[in-house]
Design a protein around this motif. Structure first.
Motif, PDB file in Angstrom:
ATOM      1  N   UNK A 281       0.678  -1.168  -0.027  1.00 11.00           N
ATOM      2  CA  UNK A 281      -0.132  -0.084   0.097  1.00 11.00           C
ATOM      3  C   UNK A 281       0.992   1.284   0.065  1.00 11.00           C
ATOM      4  N   UNK A 282       1.904   1.090   0.741  1.00 11.64           N
ATOM      5  CA  UNK A 282       2.865   2.475   0.661  1.00 11.64           C
ATOM      6  C   UNK A 282       3.506   2.597  -0.818  1.00 11.64           C
ATOM      7  N   UNK A 283       3.936   1.566  -1.244  1.00  9.70           N
ATOM      8  CA  UNK A 283       4.559   1.677  -2.633  1.00  9.70           C
ATOM      9  C   UNK A 283       3.742   2.297  -3.653  1.00  9.70           C
ATOM     10  N   UNK A 284       2.390   2.183  -3.523  1.00 11.82           N
ATOM     11  CA  UNK A 284       1.583   2.856  -4.509  1.00 11.82           C
ATOM     12  C   UNK A 284       0.834   4.066  -3.791  1.00 11.82           C
ATOM     13  N   UNK A 285       1.319   4.603  -2.680  1.00 13.65           N
ATOM     14  CA  UNK A 285       0.876   5.864  -2.024  1.00 13.65           C
ATOM     15  C   UNK A 285      -0.690   5.514  -1.529  1.00 13.65           C
ATOM     16  N   UNK A 286      -0.814   4.184  -1.231  1.00 21.95           N
ATOM     17  CA  UNK A 286      -2.333   4.202  -0.781  1.00 21.95           C
ATOM     18  C   UNK A 286      -2.617   4.034   0.710  1.00 21.95           C
ATOM     19  N   UNK A 287      -1.503   3.751   1.400  1.00 22.38           N
ATOM     20  CA  UNK A 287      -1.541   3.486   2.877  1.00 22.38           C
ATOM     21  C   UNK A 287      -2.472   4.565   3.588  1.00 22.38           C
ATOM     22  N   UNK A 288      -2.129   5.802   3.359  1.00 19.60           N
ATOM     23  CA  UNK A 288      -3.002   6.943   3.838  1.00 19.60           C
ATOM     24  C   UNK A 288      -4.329   6.525   4.044  1.00 19.60           C
ATOM     25  N   UNK A 289      -4.750   5.862   2.931  1.00 17.98           N
ATOM     26  CA  UNK A 289      -6.256   5.844   2.950  1.00 17.98           C
ATOM     27  C   UNK A 289      -6.973   4.766   3.711  1.00 17.98           C
ATOM     28  N   UNK A 290      -6.138   4.053   4.450  1.00 16.69           N
ATOM     29  CA  UNK A 290      -6.500   2.819   5.449  1.00 16.69           C
ATOM     30  C   UNK A 290      -6.321   3.196   6.994  1.00 16.69           C
ATOM     31  N   UNK A 291      -7.481   3.131   7.510  1.00 12.97           N
ATOM     32  CA  UNK A 291      -7.289   3.142   9.063  1.00 12.97           C
ATOM     33  C   UNK A 291      -7.008   2.245   9.637  1.00 12.97           C
ATOM     34  N   UNK A 292      -7.165   0.968   9.064  1.00 13.46           N
ATOM     35  CA  UNK A 292      -6.847  -0.416   9.815  1.00 13.46           C
ATOM     36  C   UNK A 292      -6.129  -1.378   8.452  1.00 13.46           C
ATOM     37  N   UNK A 293      -4.971  -1.832   8.873  1.00 12.33           N
ATOM     38  CA  UNK A 293      -4.282  -3.046   8.089  1.00 12.33           C
ATOM     39  C   UNK A 293      -4.111  -4.128   9.051  1.00 12.33           C
ATOM     40  N   UNK A 294      -4.465  -5.275   8.428  1.00 11.52           N
ATOM     41  CA  UNK A 294      -4.309  -6.626   9.339  1.00 11.52           C
ATOM     42  C   UNK A 294      -3.781  -7.684   8.401  1.00 11.52           C
ATOM     43  N   UNK A 295      -3.044  -8.539   9.152  1.00 15.23           N
ATOM     44  CA  UNK A 295      -2.449  -9.655   8.239  1.00 15.23           C
ATOM     45  C   UNK A 295      -2.884 -11.016   9.124  1.00 15.23           C
TER      46      UNK A 295
ATOM     47  N   UNK B 110     -13.573  -9.024  11.409  1.00 16.93           N
ATOM     48  CA  UNK B 110     -14.135  -8.712  12.573  1.00 16.93           C
ATOM     49  C   UNK B 110     -12.926  -7.393  13.380  1.00 16.93           C
ATOM     50  N   UNK B 111     -11.877  -7.912  13.310  1.00 18.01           N
ATOM     51  CA  UNK B 111     -10.650  -7.170  13.949  1.00 18.01           C
ATOM     52  C   UNK B 111     -10.813  -5.662  13.037  1.00 18.01           C
ATOM     53  N   UNK B 112     -10.828  -5.810  11.940  1.00 18.60           N
ATOM     54  CA  UNK B 112     -10.752  -4.470  11.118  1.00 18.60           C
ATOM     55  C   UNK B 112     -12.042  -3.632  11.774  1.00 18.60           C
ATOM     56  N   UNK B 113     -13.049  -4.275  11.642  1.00 20.21           N
ATOM     57  CA  UNK B 113     -14.578  -3.570  12.150  1.00 20.21           C
ATOM     58  C   UNK B 113     -14.094  -2.902  13.635  1.00 20.21           C
ATOM     59  N   UNK B 114     -13.462  -3.711  14.435  1.00 24.07           N
ATOM     60  CA  UNK B 114     -12.985  -3.112  15.718  1.00 24.07           C
ATOM     61  C   UNK B 114     -12.007  -2.144  15.665  1.00 24.07           C
ATOM     62  N   UNK B 115     -10.937  -2.349  14.715  1.00 20.79           N
ATOM     63  CA  UNK B 115      -9.937  -1.302  14.704  1.00 20.79           C
ATOM     64  C   UNK B 115     -10.483   0.030  14.139  1.00 20.79           C
ATOM     65  N   UNK B 116     -11.267  -0.162  13.168  1.00 20.19           N
ATOM     66  CA  UNK B 116     -11.867   1.304  12.623  1.00 20.19           C
ATOM     67  C   UNK B 116     -12.924   1.726  13.661  1.00 20.19           C
TER      68      UNK B 116
END
Length: 296
Positions: free
Chosen positions: A132-146, A161-167
């Motif tokens: 996401x960073x290499x495409x300058x997209x990371x700033x649009x994501x309030x949560x990133x999980x793996x 569910x963790x993404x929902x909780x993080x948001x």
């Protein structure tokens, strides 16, 4: 005139590989390197795609010819993954993991409109950050999980569910109430659809990744299947997908609104972006209605 917008009711959550970016050659090449180093046979393209729904550790153990019931499955998988992931992540670039440009444009446009977004992958979260960073997209994501940040990987609902909780914790979506659909998860694999369905969110399958539209239909987990990126745009932005003014406003406001969204602040949006946000909210409400109408 600038308007202030409160936390949203619903979010857009994304898979990464095969959905936002085309990382097949990067991952496939790095897989062959680590297998060859340890004397294992090369993985076929079919094997790779069939195991793409697994975590990196499980996928590499399977490529090494092991099965989950084998005594050394976890150990060998962990060993191979420990070598694979740093090399794989270090090679991420716009050339090795190119974005699907129309999909990336949708991410930017949603970010400009203050729509909360999250990313969930079965790879490591640090890999998602790198892409996401290499495409300058990371700033649009309030949560990133793996797979390394959730208790169980997809098709478990844990990551969604963790993404929902993080948001929610970031303040960009309102706390969900029982029975309310918190948004949509978009992915290219049956495991994405299953994770979304089990998490109680809408599921959208995309036909430009590792699995074709026919296999996505057959799995039965997706509420909607988009065969191309234009279909996805129309789904998320009904009645506003082709609006030139909205697109121009989104492009101009993308950086500031994306950064504000990632920080969890209320957004200051220009009128064109407000129109986009209203369109997205209508699209998400239509998807949510399908989910919320299901028998519990």
């Amino acid at each position: 005139m600038i308007g202030a917008t409160p936390p949203a009711v619903r979010a857009v959550m994304w898979d990464l590989d095969g959905t936002i970016c085309d990382s097949f050659l990067l991952a496939f090449g790095a897989t062959q390197e680590v297998l060859a180093k340890h004397g294992y046979r090369e993985a076929t393209v079919e094997d790779y795609h069939n195991s793409s729904r697994c975590t990196t550790q499980e996928r590499l153990a399977r490529h090494a010819g092991l099965k989950p019931e084998d005594a050394h499955f976890e150990r060998i998988g962990a060993q191979l993954a420990a070598e694979f992931e740093p090399s794989y992540i270090a090679k991420v670039s716009p050339e090795t993991a190119p974005a699907f440009e129309k999909t990336a444009a949708i991410v930017r446009r949603l970010g400009a409109a203050g729509v909360p977004q999250a990313c969930l992958t079965n790879a490591a979260a640090s890999y998602a950050d790198a892409v996401l960073t290499t495409h300058d997209l990371r700033k649009f994501f309030a949560a990133v999980n793996g797979a390394d940040t959730v208790p169980r990987h997809k098709p478990s609902p844990d990551g969604v569910l963790k993404c929902v909780a993080d948001l929610t914790a970031a303040g960009v979506i309102a706390p969900p109430t029982p029975g309310r659909c918190a948004g949509v998860y978009i992915g290219d694999s049956p495991s994405d659809g299953e994770a979304a369905r089990r998490a109680g969110v809408a599921s959208v399958g995309v036909g430009w990744g590792s699995h074709d539209a026919e296999s996505l239909h057959k799995c039965g987990y997706f509420d909607v299947i988009c065969h191309d990126e234009d279909e996805l745009l129309r789904l998320l932005l009904p009645d506003g997908a082709a609006g030139a003014a909205g697109a121009a406003g989104a492009a101009g406001a993308a950086g500031a609104a994306g950064a504000a969204g990632a920080a969890g602040a209320w957004h200051k949006l220009a009128p064109a972006a407000l129109l986009d946000r209203a369109a997205v909210e209508r699209g998400l409400a239509q998807l949510a209605a399908v989910v919320e109408a299901r028998p519990k």
